[in-house]
Design a protein around this motif. Structure first.
Motif, mmCIF file in Angstrom:
data_model
loop_
_atom_site.group_PDB
_atom_site.id
_atom_site.type_symbol
_atom_site.label_atom_id
_atom_site.label_comp_id
_atom_site.label_asym_id
_atom_site.label_seq_id
_atom_site.Cartn_x
_atom_site.Cartn_y
_atom_site.Cartn_z
ATOM 1 N N TYR A 3 40.453 40.406 -14.263
ATOM 2 C CA TYR A 3 40.373 40.683 -12.829
ATOM 3 C C TYR A 3 40.293 42.198 -12.585
ATOM 4 O O TYR A 3 39.422 42.670 -11.854
ATOM 5 C CB TYR A 3 41.582 40.094 -12.093
ATOM 6 N N LEU B 160 34.292 38.744 -12.094
ATOM 7 C CA LEU B 160 35.268 38.422 -11.057
ATOM 8 C C LEU B 160 35.235 36.931 -10.724
ATOM 9 O O LEU B 160 36.278 36.292 -10.585
ATOM 10 C CB LEU B 160 35.008 39.256 -9.798
ATOM 11 N N VAL C 74 37.379 34.489 -12.910
ATOM 12 C CA VAL C 74 38.845 34.411 -12.879
ATOM 13 C C VAL C 74 39.367 33.435 -11.832
ATOM 14 O O VAL C 74 40.551 33.122 -11.810
ATOM 15 C CB VAL C 74 39.506 35.802 -12.690
ATOM 16 N N TYR C 75 38.490 32.966 -10.945
ATOM 17 C CA TYR C 75 38.884 32.064 -9.863
ATOM 18 C C TYR C 75 38.300 30.667 -10.069
ATOM 19 O O TYR C 75 37.158 30.533 -10.513
ATOM 20 C CB TYR C 75 38.341 32.557 -8.519
ATOM 21 N N ASP D 34 41.722 33.601 -1.791
ATOM 22 C CA ASP D 34 42.200 34.961 -2.044
ATOM 23 C C ASP D 34 42.677 35.542 -0.717
ATOM 24 O O ASP D 34 41.917 35.628 0.234
ATOM 25 C CB ASP D 34 41.095 35.838 -2.631
ATOM 26 N N ARG E 42 45.617 33.301 -4.586
ATOM 27 C CA ARG E 42 46.175 34.646 -4.765
ATOM 28 C C ARG E 42 46.594 35.167 -3.401
ATOM 29 O O ARG E 42 45.850 35.117 -2.439
ATOM 30 C CB ARG E 42 45.153 35.583 -5.391
#
Length: 176
Positions: A24, A36, A39-40, A46, A131
């Motif tokens: 990240y 990026l 990572v999700y 977010d 997140r």
């Protein structure tokens, strides 16, 4: 022997979560949307507070606009705590995020805070499901007129997509 296997699995899970955190930070600082995105989870949320709060896929899509005001960024992750239960985990990661603004009135911006993450392992891969950020401190300093020249005098400067790391670390190219 099962206690040892459980301990080894817990270590492997923690290491996977730490790797996710490092990816990240690298993705943000290199402005690497593919990295990026990795990572999700596709349905992740977010919540950066007033900066951004929506689906992580939109955060990734808006990365160029969100990072456009900054000539250089460096996200540092410090304390990391994880609790893992099966295929779910929670993590609290402390961060120091440095940003140097671009333009005529350059500033050094330093934000300190914490990522409060909910992770899920799906298909064998840990990723962020949700997140949330907690902002603990924010510092603004005027940038000196010759700061960038002094930085350049030290050697190769780097940030964003043109960072030297892509040349020097071929195994860590864009999206890796």
């Amino acid at each position: 022997m099962s206690d040892r296997n459980a301990a080894l699995n817990a270590l492997l899970d923690r290491e996977a979560l730490r790797d996710l955190a490092m990816r990240y930070a690298r993705a943000i600082d290199r402005r690497d949307q593919d990295l990026l995105r990795s990572v999700y989870h596709d349905d992740a949320i977010d919540d950066h507070g007033l900066v951004f709060c929506d689906r992580a896929a939109l955060f990734v899509a808006q990365l160029p606009q969100l990072m456009a005001p900054f000539a250089i960024t460096a996200h540092h992750l410090t304390n990391q705590s994880y609790r893992i239960e099966g295929d779910r985990a929670d993590g609290e990661l402390y961060f120091i995020a440095y940003h140097r603004t671009d333009g005529p009135d350059e500033k050094h911006l330093i934000a300190l805070g914490r990522y409060l993450d909910n992770y899920e392992r799906r298909g064998g891969d840990w990723k962020i499901a949700h997140r949330r950020l907690v902002w603990d401190s924010f510092i603004t300093l005027d940038a000196g007129a010759d700061d960038m020249a002094q930085l350049a005098a030290l050697g190769v400067m780097g940030s964003a997509a043109g960072d030297r790391s892509y040349e020097a670390l071929p195994l860590m190219g864009p999206g890796q």
